[in-house]
Design an enzyme around this catalytic site. Structure first.
Site, short mmCIF file in Angstrom:
data_model
loop_
_atom_site.label_atom_id
_atom_site.label_comp_id
_atom_site.label_asym_id
_atom_site.label_seq_id
_atom_site.Cartn_x
_atom_site.Cartn_y
_atom_site.Cartn_z
N LYS A 96 1.15 -0.91 0.60
CA LYS A 96 0.13 0.01 -0.20
C LYS A 96 0.78 1.45 0.23
O LYS A 96 0.68 2.11 -0.91
CB LYS A 96 -0.82 -0.07 1.11
CG LYS A 96 -1.67 1.21 1.34
CD LYS A 96 -2.54 1.88 2.66
CE LYS A 96 -1.36 2.70 3.19
NZ LYS A 96 -2.21 3.45 4.49
N ASP A 143 -6.13 0.26 0.16
CA ASP A 143 -6.12 0.38 1.20
C ASP A 143 -7.30 -0.50 2.05
O ASP A 143 -8.34 -0.40 0.97
CB ASP A 143 -5.91 1.66 1.64
CG ASP A 143 -7.46 2.72 2.12
OD1 ASP A 143 -8.24 2.05 0.98
OD2 ASP A 143 -7.64 3.61 2.26
#
Ligand code: SF4
Length: 214
Positions: A118, A137
């Site tokens: 991420k 996310d």
């Protein structure tokens, strides 16, 4: 995505996006702010980043702080003790292995302490201008599944499924659009489906209860 682009116009952008814009896409500040943002509310991330960057804006100056000082500056970000250690270790690696520059490949970024896909994807998109990455996310994972774009169990699975399910031109924007939507309308609990611009397209997979718009 076109509907979302219009709908998010004027809404508050996610904290790391704002930091990237305000700091002219500085890779170091984008990297550190993204590390601080994990499982932390946007307002806390923004304030913690501002306090930390008011003292140190480069890996060299960050290394003049000890871990306790960094802890104090980033508190109350979640896991602030671990994050302070990772910030210090990451700065050491950037200085010793990468000549003081934040690396610009996924493989190299993933070798930094505390950096997962991420964070690496967001740094590549916001600081290195990549158009070939999708940052997933918890908001992107949840909303992509609710919309039926993917059917996945983890953010990593969602990232890989989205490369297949979405047009490449949208990849750098998926995080911005879906995180902004997830913080306002498609919230984790009680999403505001009656107020959503995607309501007529969305199968609302897994949504059991909706909230009522004010
Ligand atoms: S209709 Fe509901 S579940 Fe679907 S994207 Fe909008 S808020 Fe989320």
């Amino acid at each position: 995505m076109r509907r979302l682009a219009k709908a998010i116009d004027g809404l508050d952008a996610p904290a790391v996006e704002k930091i990237a814009r305000d700091q002219h896409e500085d890779p170091f500040q984008v990297l550190i702010a993204t590390m601080l943002s994990a499982q932390t509310k946007d307002a806390v991330t923004a304030a913690a980043s501002e306090r930390l960057f008011s003292v140190a804006r480069t890996p060299r100056t960050m290394l003049k702080l000890d871990v306790k000082q960094i802890e104090g500056l980033i508190y109350p970000a979640s896991f602030y003790r671990n994050k302070a250690v990772h910030v210090t270790q990451t700065c050491e690696q950037i200085m010793t292995r990468f000549g003081g520059r934040v690396p610009s490949t996924m493989e190299e970024l993933l070798t930094l302490p505390g950096v997962g896909r991420k964070t690496a994807n967001l740094v590549l998109i916001l600081a290195h201008g990549s158009a070939s990455n999708i940052c997933v996310d918890t908001h992107v994972h949840r909303i992509s599944n609710r919309l039926g774009w993917v059917s996945t169990r983890t953010p990593d699975e969602t990232e890989h499924a989205l490369y297949v399910a979405s047009q490449k031109k949208w990849w750098p924007f998926i995080n911005l659009y879906l995180v902004t939507w997830g913080q306002t309308i498609c919230r984790p609990v009680y999403p505001l489906c009656p107020a959503c611009v995607l309501a007529d397209l969305c199968p609302k997979t897994g949504v059991e209860r909706m909230g009522k718009p004010r």
